[in-house]
Design a protein around this motif. Structure first.
Motif, PDB file in Angstrom:
ATOM      1  N   GLU A 113       0.979  -1.170  -0.080  1.00 56.31           N
ATOM      2  CA  GLU A 113      -0.017   0.146  -0.054  1.00 56.31           C
ATOM      3  C   GLU A 113       0.877   1.308   0.016  1.00 56.31           C
ATOM      4  O   GLU A 113       0.497   2.349  -0.592  1.00 56.31           O
ATOM      5  CB  GLU A 113      -0.918  -0.074   1.228  1.00 56.31           C
ATOM      6  N   ALA A 114       1.953   1.309   0.672  1.00 61.09           N
ATOM      7  CA  ALA A 114       3.036   2.434   0.956  1.00 61.09           C
ATOM      8  C   ALA A 114       3.592   2.815  -0.275  1.00 61.09           C
ATOM      9  O   ALA A 114       3.688   3.804  -0.850  1.00 61.09           O
ATOM     10  CB  ALA A 114       3.819   2.243   2.006  1.00 61.09           C
ATOM     11  N   THR A 115       4.080   1.425  -1.171  1.00 61.69           N
ATOM     12  CA  THR A 115       4.670   1.708  -2.407  1.00 61.69           C
ATOM     13  C   THR A 115       3.949   2.344  -3.373  1.00 61.69           C
ATOM     14  O   THR A 115       4.366   3.026  -4.206  1.00 61.69           O
ATOM     15  CB  THR A 115       5.082   0.303  -2.641  1.00 61.69           C
ATOM     16  N   VAL A 116       2.620   1.708  -3.280  1.00 61.17           N
ATOM     17  CA  VAL A 116       1.525   2.286  -4.423  1.00 61.17           C
ATOM     18  C   VAL A 116       1.011   3.752  -4.080  1.00 61.17           C
ATOM     19  O   VAL A 116       1.131   4.566  -5.346  1.00 61.17           O
ATOM     20  CB  VAL A 116       0.492   1.198  -4.657  1.00 61.17           C
ATOM     21  N   GLU A 117       0.789   3.874  -2.839  1.00 65.41           N
ATOM     22  CA  GLU A 117      -0.132   5.145  -2.555  1.00 65.41           C
ATOM     23  C   GLU A 117       0.950   6.325  -2.359  1.00 65.41           C
ATOM     24  O   GLU A 117       0.757   7.431  -3.033  1.00 65.41           O
ATOM     25  CB  GLU A 117      -0.439   5.111  -1.230  1.00 65.41           C
ATOM     26  N   MET A 118       2.201   6.018  -1.796  1.00 59.98           N
ATOM     27  CA  MET A 118       3.226   7.245  -1.481  1.00 59.98           C
ATOM     28  C   MET A 118       4.842   7.223  -2.231  1.00 59.98           C
ATOM     29  O   MET A 118       5.237   7.948  -2.408  1.00 59.98           O
ATOM     30  CB  MET A 118       3.490   7.063   0.129  1.00 59.98           C
ATOM     31  N   GLY A 119       5.175   5.845  -2.669  1.00 61.52           N
ATOM     32  CA  GLY A 119       6.263   5.730  -3.362  1.00 61.52           C
ATOM     33  C   GLY A 119       6.584   6.669  -4.306  1.00 61.52           C
ATOM     34  O   GLY A 119       7.698   7.294  -4.550  1.00 61.52           O
ATOM     35  N   PRO A 120       5.744   6.950  -5.291  1.00 65.69           N
ATOM     36  CA  PRO A 120       5.873   7.639  -6.480  1.00 65.69           C
ATOM     37  C   PRO A 120       6.093   9.222  -6.042  1.00 65.69           C
ATOM     38  O   PRO A 120       6.812  10.011  -6.837  1.00 65.69           O
ATOM     39  CB  PRO A 120       4.440   7.730  -7.316  1.00 65.69           C
ATOM     40  N   HIS A 121       5.708   9.589  -5.031  1.00 63.92           N
ATOM     41  CA  HIS A 121       5.679  11.060  -4.582  1.00 63.92           C
ATOM     42  C   HIS A 121       6.711  11.213  -3.152  1.00 63.92           C
ATOM     43  O   HIS A 121       6.922  12.354  -2.858  1.00 63.92           O
ATOM     44  CB  HIS A 121       4.372  11.496  -3.889  1.00 63.92           C
ATOM     45  N   ASP A 122       7.367  10.252  -2.677  1.00 64.71           N
ATOM     46  CA  ASP A 122       7.988  10.169  -1.457  1.00 64.71           C
ATOM     47  C   ASP A 122       9.215   9.323  -1.406  1.00 64.71           C
ATOM     48  O   ASP A 122       9.278   8.089  -1.566  1.00 64.71           O
ATOM     49  CB  ASP A 122       7.142   9.635  -0.249  1.00 64.71           C
ATOM     50  N   PRO A 123      10.266  10.035  -2.073  1.00 61.19           N
ATOM     51  CA  PRO A 123      11.615   9.248  -2.216  1.00 61.19           C
ATOM     52  C   PRO A 123      12.071   8.426  -1.083  1.00 61.19           C
ATOM     53  O   PRO A 123      12.613   7.103  -1.469  1.00 61.19           O
ATOM     54  CB  PRO A 123      12.745  10.368  -2.571  1.00 61.19           C
ATOM     55  N   MET A 124      11.954   8.872  -0.042  1.00 57.32           N
ATOM     56  CA  MET A 124      12.325   8.105   1.215  1.00 57.32           C
ATOM     57  C   MET A 124      11.237   6.666   1.412  1.00 57.32           C
ATOM     58  O   MET A 124      11.823   5.514   1.665  1.00 57.32           O
ATOM     59  CB  MET A 124      11.988   8.803   2.642  1.00 57.32           C
ATOM     60  N   ILE A 125       9.998   6.906   1.170  1.00 56.92           N
ATOM     61  CA  ILE A 125       9.097   5.652   0.844  1.00 56.92           C
ATOM     62  C   ILE A 125       9.401   4.798  -0.073  1.00 56.92           C
ATOM     63  O   ILE A 125       9.632   3.362  -0.014  1.00 56.92           O
ATOM     64  CB  ILE A 125       7.737   5.960   0.830  1.00 56.92           C
ATOM     65  N   SER A 126       9.997   5.292  -1.035  1.00 52.82           N
ATOM     66  CA  SER A 126      10.418   4.191  -2.314  1.00 52.82           C
ATOM     67  C   SER A 126      11.514   3.703  -2.026  1.00 52.82           C
ATOM     68  O   SER A 126      11.874   2.352  -2.281  1.00 52.82           O
ATOM     69  CB  SER A 126      10.569   5.196  -3.349  1.00 52.82           C
ATOM     70  N   GLU A 127      12.427   4.427  -1.151  1.00 50.86           N
ATOM     71  CA  GLU A 127      13.814   3.771  -0.946  1.00 50.86           C
ATOM     72  C   GLU A 127      13.464   2.472   0.185  1.00 50.86           C
ATOM     73  O   GLU A 127      14.041   1.394   0.319  1.00 50.86           O
ATOM     74  CB  GLU A 127      14.894   4.705  -0.570  1.00 50.86           C
ATOM     75  N   LYS A 128      12.845   3.120   1.287  1.00 51.99           N
ATOM     76  CA  LYS A 128      12.530   1.932   2.413  1.00 51.99           C
ATOM     77  C   LYS A 128      11.727   0.857   1.668  1.00 51.99           C
ATOM     78  O   LYS A 128      12.193  -0.259   2.055  1.00 51.99           O
ATOM     79  CB  LYS A 128      11.541   2.769   3.236  1.00 51.99           C
ATOM     80  N   SER A 129      10.836   1.007   1.031  1.00 50.99           N
ATOM     81  CA  SER A 129      10.037  -0.092   0.408  1.00 50.99           C
ATOM     82  C   SER A 129      11.229  -1.067  -0.456  1.00 50.99           C
ATOM     83  O   SER A 129      11.031  -2.355  -0.371  1.00 50.99           O
ATOM     84  CB  SER A 129       9.002   0.189  -0.444  1.00 50.99           C
ATOM     85  N   ALA A 130      11.844  -0.445  -1.198  1.00 50.63           N
ATOM     86  CA  ALA A 130      12.803  -1.197  -2.181  1.00 50.63           C
ATOM     87  C   ALA A 130      13.768  -1.974  -1.152  1.00 50.63           C
ATOM     88  O   ALA A 130      14.199  -3.116  -1.442  1.00 50.63           O
ATOM     89  CB  ALA A 130      13.687  -0.353  -3.131  1.00 50.63           C
ATOM     90  N   GLN A 131      14.320  -1.221   0.006  1.00 54.18           N
ATOM     91  CA  GLN A 131      15.194  -1.958   0.846  1.00 54.18           C
ATOM     92  C   GLN A 131      14.510  -3.084   1.634  1.00 54.18           C
ATOM     93  O   GLN A 131      15.180  -4.254   1.701  1.00 54.18           O
ATOM     94  CB  GLN A 131      15.745  -1.109   1.952  1.00 54.18           C
ATOM     95  N   ILE A 132      13.508  -3.134   1.927  1.00 57.33           N
ATOM     96  CA  ILE A 132      12.516  -4.195   2.620  1.00 57.33           C
ATOM     97  C   ILE A 132      12.337  -5.291   1.725  1.00 57.33           C
ATOM     98  O   ILE A 132      12.759  -6.399   2.241  1.00 57.33           O
ATOM     99  CB  ILE A 132      11.356  -3.532   3.275  1.00 57.33           C
TER     100      ILE A 132
END
Length: 200
Positions: A113-132
């Motif tokens: 959900e975070a990757t889809v909802e926020m990843g495109p607009h929040d670089p930190m979320i995108s990075e965190k989700s990729a790391q996990i």
């Protein structure tokens, strides 16, 4: 005459407990719907206290996602220790799949959900989700490649395919599916994708 005690929400002094409760809110409602009043009620902290601990809502969500990922990885480490067997890998796959039906299925995966909802607009979320996701893939690849009773010459590709299947299954769970449907899907996936992993 004794002064009357004010009635209010009980204070939670544990930062860890407040974070855990905030995680539950974000997981159930998503970032946008998790309003500050709801977070205040869930954590037992008023806005000022909440921001003293976590700076702002975005920072709180970032830490909640970190916690979610850490718990998922800890489960993998516990269920698939060093030189995990085929049975250990299967047990983890089935455990992960239990979240794809019923109330847990409707709740979905916070990471997705975070990757889809926020990843495109929040670089930190995108990075965190990729790391996990990368850490999950690494653990699964290692387990498949080192299992003493499993003959698999493409653990990296197999690990990616299994994780993609499981996360996709959880997305389907958002719209409702039965336990039997999930179990049949898992059986079919394992038979076609990794036939040497017997589900019997």
């Amino acid at each position: 005459m004794k002064a009357m005690r004010s009635v209010g929400r009980p204070k939670i002094v544990s930062r860890e407990e407040a974070l855990s409760r905030a995680l539950e809110v974000f997981w159930s409602l998503g970032y946008q719907r998790a309003s500050l009043p709801v977070l205040e009620q869930a954590t037992g902290l008023r806005r000022g206290s909440l921001y003293q601990l976590f700076k702002d809502k975005q920072a709180l969500f970032h830490e909640a996602l970190d916690l979610y990922g850490a718990e998922a990885l800890a489960t993998m480490d516990r269920m698939m220790p060093q030189e995990a067997s085929r049975a250990d890998i299967i047990a983890w796959i089935k455990h992960h799949a239990t979240r794809a039906h019923g109330k847990a299925g409707e709740r979905g995966c916070l990471l997705v959900e975070a990757t889809v909802e926020m990843g495109p607009h929040d670089p930190m979320i995108s990075e965190k989700s990729a790391q996990i996701f990368s850490a999950m893939l690494s653990r699964l690849e290692t387990a498949i490649g080192q299992a003493p009773d499993l003959d698999e010459d493409r653990p990296k590709e197999t690990a990616r395919a299994i994780l993609a299947f499981l996360e996709g299954l959880r997305v389907l769970g958002k719209n409702g599916q039965t336990k039997a449907q999930v179990e049949r899907s898992v059986d079919r996936m394992m038979t076609g994708m990794l036939p040497t992993l017997s589900l019997q």
